[in-house]
Design a protein around this motif. Structure first.
Motif, PDB file in Angstrom:
ATOM      1  N   SER A  48       0.822  -1.217   0.000  1.00 16.04           N
ATOM      2  CA  SER A  48       0.000   0.000   0.000  1.00 16.04           C
ATOM      3  C   SER A  48       0.850   1.259   0.000  1.00 16.04           C
ATOM      4  N   SER A  49       2.071   1.158   0.512  1.00 15.99           N
ATOM      5  CA  SER A  49       2.951   2.329   0.545  1.00 15.99           C
ATOM      6  C   SER A  49       3.704   2.516  -0.757  1.00 15.99           C
ATOM      7  N   GLY A  50       3.672   1.490  -1.587  1.00 15.30           N
ATOM      8  CA  GLY A  50       4.427   1.543  -2.831  1.00 15.30           C
ATOM      9  C   GLY A  50       5.833   1.020  -2.698  1.00 15.30           C
ATOM     10  N   SER A  51       6.274   0.779  -1.470  1.00 20.36           N
ATOM     11  CA  SER A  51       7.612   0.219  -1.262  1.00 20.36           C
ATOM     12  C   SER A  51       7.606  -1.252  -1.658  1.00 20.36           C
ATOM     13  N   PRO A  52       8.713  -1.737  -2.160  1.00 18.75           N
ATOM     14  CA  PRO A  52       8.732  -3.135  -2.581  1.00 18.75           C
ATOM     15  C   PRO A  52       8.678  -4.081  -1.384  1.00 18.75           C
ATOM     16  N   PHE A  53       8.063  -5.234  -1.608  1.00 18.30           N
ATOM     17  CA  PHE A  53       8.045  -6.306  -0.618  1.00 18.30           C
ATOM     18  C   PHE A  53       9.179  -7.243  -0.987  1.00 18.30           C
ATOM     19  N   SER A  54      10.235  -7.203  -0.225  1.00 18.58           N
ATOM     20  CA  SER A  54      11.409  -8.016  -0.503  1.00 18.58           C
ATOM     21  C   SER A  54      11.290  -9.324   0.263  1.00 18.58           C
ATOM     22  N   ILE A  55      11.048 -10.393  -0.475  1.00 22.04           N
ATOM     23  CA  ILE A  55      10.765 -11.683   0.150  1.00 22.04           C
ATOM     24  C   ILE A  55      12.061 -12.429   0.421  1.00 22.04           C
ATOM     25  N   TYR A  56      12.222 -12.947   1.637  1.00 27.01           N
ATOM     26  CA  TYR A  56      13.384 -13.772   1.928  1.00 27.01           C
ATOM     27  C   TYR A  56      13.011 -15.239   2.113  1.00 27.01           C
ATOM     28  N   GLY A  57      11.741 -15.520   2.258  1.00 21.57           N
ATOM     29  CA  GLY A  57      11.349 -16.914   2.420  1.00 21.57           C
ATOM     30  C   GLY A  57       9.903 -17.133   2.033  1.00 21.57           C
ATOM     31  N   MET A  58       9.633 -18.287   1.468  1.00 18.07           N
ATOM     32  CA  MET A  58       8.262 -18.681   1.154  1.00 18.07           C
ATOM     33  C   MET A  58       8.060 -20.110   1.630  1.00 18.07           C
ATOM     34  N   GLY A  59       6.809 -20.466   1.824  1.00 14.42           N
ATOM     35  CA  GLY A  59       6.578 -21.816   2.303  1.00 14.42           C
ATOM     36  C   GLY A  59       5.117 -22.177   2.340  1.00 14.42           C
ATOM     37  N   TRP A  60       4.880 -23.383   2.852  1.00 13.78           N
ATOM     38  CA  TRP A  60       3.537 -23.923   2.943  1.00 13.78           C
ATOM     39  C   TRP A  60       3.251 -24.372   4.382  1.00 13.78           C
TER      40      TRP A  60
END
Length: 125
Positions: A29-41
């Protein structure tokens, strides 16, 4: 709005296989990037708490797999950025649950996390 779009899931007999995929899309919402360091289930069966199934680091690809699915499930990064898949083999009725995709990262210097809407996996005996 950051969204985790899940696909896959469904019903299968014991011993069968399914593949789940998840893609992180959108902007904050702020326009800043979401920098992902991990994904999972994660998964949640009826009457039980949500539990971790498999995690993967977006850089380096290190993984963390729950003992209950080790040797049967494989998590991998997709070819596209911020995508992850879960290959589920030798499925058991105990694997029946709603499976949720999760992404953890930073927006600026603040930690943030997002969840998918969940996808049902049903394994019949």
């Amino acid at each position: 709005q950051v969204q985790l779009v899940e696909s896959g899931g469904g019903s299968v007999q014991a011993g069968g296989s399914l593949r789940l995929s998840c893609a992180a899309t959108g902007t904050t919402s702020s326009g800043s990037p979401f920098s992902i360091y991990g994904m999972g289930w994660y998964r949640q069966a009826p009457g039980k708490e949500r539990e971790m199934v498999a995690l993967i680091a977006t850089r380096g690809g290190s993984t963390n797999i729950a003992d209950s699915v080790k040797g049967r499930f494989t998590i991998s990064r997709g070819n596209a950025e911020n995508t992850v898949s879960l290959q589920m083999n030798s499925l058991e009725p105990e694997d029946t649950a709603v499976y949720y995709c999760n992404a953890e990262g930073y927006i600026g210097t603040k930690r943030a996390g997002y969840w998918g809407q969940g996808t049902q996996v049903t394994v019949s005996s």
